[in-house]
Design a protein around this motif. Structure first.
Motif, PDB file in Angstrom:
ATOM      1  N   GLU A  65       1.593 -13.935  -5.573  1.00 24.85           N
ATOM      2  CA  GLU A  65       1.178 -12.804  -6.396  1.00 24.85           C
ATOM      3  C   GLU A  65       1.425 -11.490  -5.668  1.00 24.85           C
ATOM      4  O   GLU A  65       1.852 -10.496  -6.282  1.00 24.85           O
ATOM      5  N   LEU A  66       1.176 -11.457  -4.367  1.00 24.21           N
ATOM      6  CA  LEU A  66       1.461 -10.251  -3.590  1.00 24.21           C
ATOM      7  C   LEU A  66       2.952  -9.926  -3.646  1.00 24.21           C
ATOM      8  O   LEU A  66       3.336  -8.760  -3.815  1.00 24.21           O
ATOM      9  N   ALA A  67       3.791 -10.931  -3.531  1.00 25.53           N
ATOM     10  CA  ALA A  67       5.237 -10.708  -3.618  1.00 25.53           C
ATOM     11  C   ALA A  67       5.611 -10.131  -4.981  1.00 25.53           C
ATOM     12  O   ALA A  67       6.452  -9.231  -5.082  1.00 25.53           O
ATOM     13  N   ARG A  68       4.986 -10.638  -6.050  1.00 25.11           N
ATOM     14  CA  ARG A  68       5.275 -10.109  -7.390  1.00 25.11           C
ATOM     15  C   ARG A  68       4.860  -8.644  -7.491  1.00 25.11           C
ATOM     16  O   ARG A  68       5.618  -7.808  -8.030  1.00 25.11           O
ATOM     17  N   LEU A  69       3.681  -8.307  -6.978  1.00 27.48           N
ATOM     18  CA  LEU A  69       3.223  -6.921  -7.021  1.00 27.48           C
ATOM     19  C   LEU A  69       4.151  -6.006  -6.235  1.00 27.48           C
ATOM     20  O   LEU A  69       4.434  -4.874  -6.655  1.00 27.48           O
ATOM     21  N   LEU A  70       4.646  -6.474  -5.108  1.00 29.37           N
ATOM     22  CA  LEU A  70       5.553  -5.666  -4.298  1.00 29.37           C
ATOM     23  C   LEU A  70       6.884  -5.455  -5.005  1.00 29.37           C
ATOM     24  O   LEU A  70       7.528  -4.406  -4.861  1.00 29.37           O
ATOM     25  N   ARG A  71       7.315  -6.451  -5.774  1.00 32.72           N
ATOM     26  CA  ARG A  71       8.587  -6.345  -6.504  1.00 32.72           C
ATOM     27  C   ARG A  71       8.468  -5.479  -7.754  1.00 32.72           C
ATOM     28  O   ARG A  71       9.368  -4.701  -8.067  1.00 32.72           O
ATOM     29  N   GLU A  72       7.368  -5.645  -8.483  1.00 31.03           N
ATOM     30  CA  GLU A  72       7.308  -5.116  -9.839  1.00 31.03           C
ATOM     31  C   GLU A  72       6.461  -3.860  -9.988  1.00 31.03           C
ATOM     32  O   GLU A  72       6.441  -3.265 -11.073  1.00 31.03           O
ATOM     33  N   THR A  73       5.743  -3.449  -8.944  1.00 27.85           N
ATOM     34  CA  THR A  73       4.906  -2.252  -9.040  1.00 27.85           C
ATOM     35  C   THR A  73       5.154  -1.339  -7.845  1.00 27.85           C
ATOM     36  O   THR A  73       5.790  -1.735  -6.862  1.00 27.85           O
ATOM     37  N   ASP A  74       4.635  -0.135  -7.945  1.00 28.56           N
ATOM     38  CA  ASP A  74       4.696   0.821  -6.826  1.00 28.56           C
ATOM     39  C   ASP A  74       3.378   0.857  -6.057  1.00 28.56           C
ATOM     40  O   ASP A  74       3.128   1.773  -5.271  1.00 28.56           O
ATOM     41  N   MET A  75       2.548  -0.129  -6.278  1.00 28.07           N
ATOM     42  CA  MET A  75       1.248  -0.202  -5.625  1.00 28.07           C
ATOM     43  C   MET A  75       1.407  -0.202  -4.109  1.00 28.07           C
ATOM     44  O   MET A  75       2.306  -0.840  -3.572  1.00 28.07           O
ATOM     45  N   LEU A  76       0.571   0.554  -3.427  1.00 31.05           N
ATOM     46  CA  LEU A  76       0.593   0.559  -1.970  1.00 31.05           C
ATOM     47  C   LEU A  76       0.369  -0.858  -1.447  1.00 31.05           C
ATOM     48  O   LEU A  76      -0.395  -1.635  -2.039  1.00 31.05           O
TER      49      LEU A  76
END
Length: 307
Positions: A257-268
């Motif tokens: 899930e962290l990998a998905r967030l890093l790929r798909e969002t600009d979240m810090l």
């Protein structure tokens, strides 16, 4: 069909790439981040690497491990079919070949490094076997060179496996003592091989609980209470179903899930780590690196560069 020996076309969209080239002038030295199999179809050449010079003629094949520098000096003309194979694709084959002895694909990578110590090998296939694999090589060239490799993926694999069935017995391997490992139960690696058997409903329920609430601070005790099992029996049932303990499985889900967030969002990165349920930055980075092979920051930069 002919193509450049030193083509830099990416393997990103396919696990295999094949081309036939007529060499009339020296090539290299050059190295690629993939495994290469060069089969001499006609003529002869001198193969030069950091391990010396060797003549190669019709019926010979040069096997190069990833990142191995090599140069080729044709003697007049030399026709070669070159097959480039994604390293991870081959690692996956090593995993399934030794599936009864390996925990997961990380263990397969380690085993491959021990088995194939020689970074370049000259294999004497012989004229008779060359005639046998020649049609498969030609079809592989056509399939991977015309953009049809996705639609004909299974045919591409079939051709490669037929070729590998002839070539692999000639490859020198180092003696390695193989023994089963249980490390996958405790670390956040990809799911290991599993038996074709029904899953216990308790194991499925625990996996669903974790997937639906990654940020919750799950403990084995709480999970066991939810499914009315003892902690030790839950760990046994769950590891039998998913190849790892409930906590290691949770770590795996959080990494993905962290990998998905890093790929798909600009979240810090720090915010994304907390969102998936980790409160220790150091632990999160170590867990992510163990699973993906790089830190979260490097993963995001790499993905952005490829996008």
């Amino acid at each position: 069909m002919t193509s450049r020996w030193d083509s830099s076309e990416s393997l990103a969209s396919r696990p295999l790439q094949a081309a036939t080239a007529i060499l009339e002038s020296p090539v290299g030295p050059v190295a690629f981040d993939c495994v290469q199999l060069a089969v001499v179809r006609d003529g002869s050449a001198i193969v030069c690497s950091q391990f010396g010079q060797r003549p190669a003629t019709v019926g010979d094949a040069l096997l190069l491990c990833a990142n191995t520098l090599c140069a080729v000096e044709p003697e007049d003309r030399c026709t070669v079919t070159l097959v480039r194979i994604d390293t991870d694709y081959l690692i996956d084959q090593v995993f399934w070949e030794h599936v009864g002895l390996l925990s997961d694909r990380l263990d397969a990578r380690e085993l491959a490094g021990k088995l194939y110590l020689e970074p370049d090998q000259l294999l004497r296939i012989g004229i008779e076997q060359l005639d046998r694999i020649a049609p498969w090589l030609d079809e592989l060239v056509c399939l991977t060179g015309t953009g049809h490799s996705v639609k004909r993926f299974n045919r591409v694999q079939a051709m490669w496996f037929l070729i590998a069935d002839v070539v692999t017995p000639l490859v020198k391997i180092s003696p390695v003592r193989l023994s089963p490992s249980q490390r996958e139960r405790l670390r956040p690696t990809m799911p290991r091989h599993r038996r074709f058997a029904p899953l216990r409903p308790e194991a499925m329920q625990v996996a669903e609980l974790e997937r639906n609430d990654l940020a919750h601070h799950w403990t084995v005790k709480e999970l066991a209470d939810r499914v009315h099992l003892s902690q030790s029996w839950l760990s046994h049932v769950f590891a039998d179903a998913y190849g790892k303990t409930p906590i290691a499985y949770l770590t795996m889900l959080r990494v993905e899930e962290l990998a998905r967030l890093l790929r798909e969002t600009d979240m810090l990165v720090e915010v994304a780590i907390e969102k998936v349920g980790w409160h220790s930055m150091g632990y999160a980075i170590r867990a992510f690196h163990a699973y993906v092979g790089m830190t979260p920051g490097t993963y995001r930069r790499t993905h952005n560069a490829l996008a």
